[in-house]
Design a protein around this motif. Structure first.
Motif, PDB file in Angstrom:
ATOM      1  N   VAL A  85      14.562  -8.616 -12.029  1.00 54.20           N
ATOM      2  CA  VAL A  85      14.411 -10.079 -12.024  1.00 54.20           C
ATOM      3  C   VAL A  85      14.486 -10.538 -10.569  1.00 54.20           C
ATOM      4  N   PRO A  86      13.567 -11.394 -10.108  1.00 52.18           N
ATOM      5  CA  PRO A  86      13.532 -11.754  -8.681  1.00 52.18           C
ATOM      6  C   PRO A  86      14.456 -12.914  -8.305  1.00 52.18           C
ATOM      7  N   TYR A  87      15.632 -12.963  -8.935  1.00 49.40           N
ATOM      8  CA  TYR A  87      16.615 -14.015  -8.663  1.00 49.40           C
ATOM      9  C   TYR A  87      18.011 -13.412  -8.616  1.00 49.40           C
ATOM     10  N   LYS A  88      18.976 -14.191  -8.089  1.00 51.41           N
ATOM     11  CA  LYS A  88      20.364 -13.751  -8.069  1.00 51.41           C
ATOM     12  C   LYS A  88      21.139 -14.414  -9.206  1.00 51.41           C
ATOM     13  N   PRO A  89      21.725 -13.619 -10.094  1.00 48.49           N
ATOM     14  CA  PRO A  89      22.551 -14.195 -11.160  1.00 48.49           C
ATOM     15  C   PRO A  89      23.896 -14.656 -10.603  1.00 48.49           C
ATOM     16  N   PRO A  90      24.564 -15.585 -11.260  1.00 50.30           N
ATOM     17  CA  PRO A  90      25.908 -15.989 -10.826  1.00 50.30           C
ATOM     18  C   PRO A  90      26.866 -14.802 -10.853  1.00 50.30           C
ATOM     19  N   ALA A 102       0.812  -1.219   0.000  1.00 53.87           N
ATOM     20  CA  ALA A 102       0.000   0.000   0.000  1.00 53.87           C
ATOM     21  C   ALA A 102       0.848   1.274   0.000  1.00 53.87           C
ATOM     22  N   SER A 103       2.179   1.131  -0.048  1.00 53.37           N
ATOM     23  CA  SER A 103       3.052   2.306   0.011  1.00 53.37           C
ATOM     24  C   SER A 103       3.022   3.089  -1.293  1.00 53.37           C
ATOM     25  N   SER A 104       3.368   4.374  -1.196  1.00 55.19           N
ATOM     26  CA  SER A 104       3.354   5.236  -2.388  1.00 55.19           C
ATOM     27  C   SER A 104       4.643   5.150  -3.184  1.00 55.19           C
ATOM     28  N   LEU A 105       5.711   4.599  -2.571  1.00 53.83           N
ATOM     29  CA  LEU A 105       7.044   4.628  -3.175  1.00 53.83           C
ATOM     30  C   LEU A 105       7.605   3.230  -3.388  1.00 53.83           C
ATOM     31  N   CYS A 106       8.203   3.032  -4.559  1.00 59.85           N
ATOM     32  CA  CYS A 106       8.890   1.788  -4.887  1.00 59.85           C
ATOM     33  C   CYS A 106      10.348   2.091  -5.220  1.00 59.85           C
ATOM     34  N   PHE A 107      11.262   1.301  -4.656  1.00 55.97           N
ATOM     35  CA  PHE A 107      12.656   1.320  -5.102  1.00 55.97           C
ATOM     36  C   PHE A 107      12.860   0.130  -6.022  1.00 55.97           C
ATOM     37  N   PHE A 108      13.381   0.407  -7.199  1.00 49.21           N
ATOM     38  CA  PHE A 108      13.502  -0.598  -8.251  1.00 49.21           C
ATOM     39  C   PHE A 108      14.965  -0.744  -8.608  1.00 49.21           C
ATOM     40  N   ALA A 109      15.551  -1.908  -8.299  1.00 46.08           N
ATOM     41  CA  ALA A 109      16.980  -2.132  -8.528  1.00 46.08           C
ATOM     42  C   ALA A 109      17.191  -3.224  -9.572  1.00 46.08           C
ATOM     43  N   ARG A 110      18.449  -3.622  -9.762  1.00 50.48           N
ATOM     44  CA  ARG A 110      18.782  -4.529 -10.866  1.00 50.48           C
ATOM     45  C   ARG A 110      18.438  -5.975 -10.561  1.00 50.48           C
ATOM     46  N   ASP A 111      19.069  -6.544  -9.538  1.00 46.83           N
ATOM     47  CA  ASP A 111      18.794  -7.933  -9.166  1.00 46.83           C
ATOM     48  C   ASP A 111      19.312  -8.161  -7.748  1.00 46.83           C
ATOM     49  N   LEU A 112      19.151  -9.371  -7.264  1.00 45.55           N
ATOM     50  CA  LEU A 112      19.501  -9.696  -5.887  1.00 45.55           C
ATOM     51  C   LEU A 112      20.984 -10.002  -5.735  1.00 45.55           C
ATOM     52  N   GLY A 113      21.519  -9.786  -4.526  1.00 42.08           N
ATOM     53  CA  GLY A 113      22.886 -10.149  -4.190  1.00 42.08           C
ATOM     54  C   GLY A 113      22.900 -11.184  -3.073  1.00 42.08           C
TER      55      GLY A 113
END
Length: 225
Positions: A106-111, A45-56
């Protein structure tokens, strides 16, 4: 299952359909299924999204986006903007999740530390679209780094984001775009969002790393929490 849990299950099912690069040893260290997505952290329900590259690595162990060194800079900045003071411990920082959504292309961590290919991003794009359009309720997105900002290119007229990013004030200006997602019956639904790019707050990004906290506060000053 709730709607968001159904979406997570659909991503999991897609990941099992055909192999793609995943940093399996990191998931195994954390005792997690490498194909189970870590889609988001925070409040839908928040007004703000932080959008990054992928997981670490740190994100996998915490099962939350933006939890490592760069994520702590973002979380500290959010805490300061919301509560008017610095956080004194990591547990206290978790309070910011009430006020924001954190997610990735992407909701995964790349190698390693390599970005996912366009083919992998394209494969999981429909699910990220559904997340942003159908599940998250806000309309302000702060992108972290070029990969995250360029993910939104398909939703703007050709060349629009490229032209915007060439502006000297790109890290303080805002651009409106309509993002879209397809419903199960095929209907396209749109949402108008305010896209606000920032550089990625990595210690490797020497040009902007020292400036990032100030740049973040200037962005957050425009948001109502």
């Amino acid at each position: 299952m709730s709607d968001i849990q159904e979406l997570i299950a659909q991503i999991h099912q897609e990941a099992q359909r055909e192999s793609f690069p995943v940093d399996e040893p990191i998931y195994q260290e954390a005792g997690l299924d490498p194909l189970m997505p870590i889609l988001y952290g925070g409040n839908l329900a928040s007004s703000l999204c932080f959008f990054a590259r992928d997981l670490g690595k740190d994100e996998i162990h915490a099962q939350q986006p933006l939890y490592g060194a760069a994520g702590r800079l973002v979380r500290q900045g959010l805490y300061r903007a919301i509560y008017g003071k610095d956080s004194t411990n990591p547990q206290e920082l978790q309070a910011i999740l009430q006020h924001v959504i954190l997610t990735n292309t992407v909701p995964y961590k790349p190698p390693g530390n390599k970005a996912y290919t366009q083919a992998v991003k394209k494969r999981f794009r429909p699910f990220i679209e559904q997340f942003l359009v159908f599940h998250w309720q806000g309309n302000n997105i702060i992108t972290l780094g070029n990969e995250a900002f360029n993910w939104f290119e398909p939703y703007a007229p050709k060349g629009t984001l490229k032209t915007f990013f060439e502006r000297k004030d790109r890290y303080s200006a805002t651009i409106e775009i309509n993002i879209s997602a397809q419903e199960e019956e095929g209907k396209i639904q749109e949402r108008l969002i305010n896209l606000m790019p920032l550089p990625h707050p990595s210690p490797l990004n020497q040009k902007y790393y020292g400036q990032f906290p100030t740049m973040l506060q200037e962005r957050l000053a425009t948001i109502k929490f």
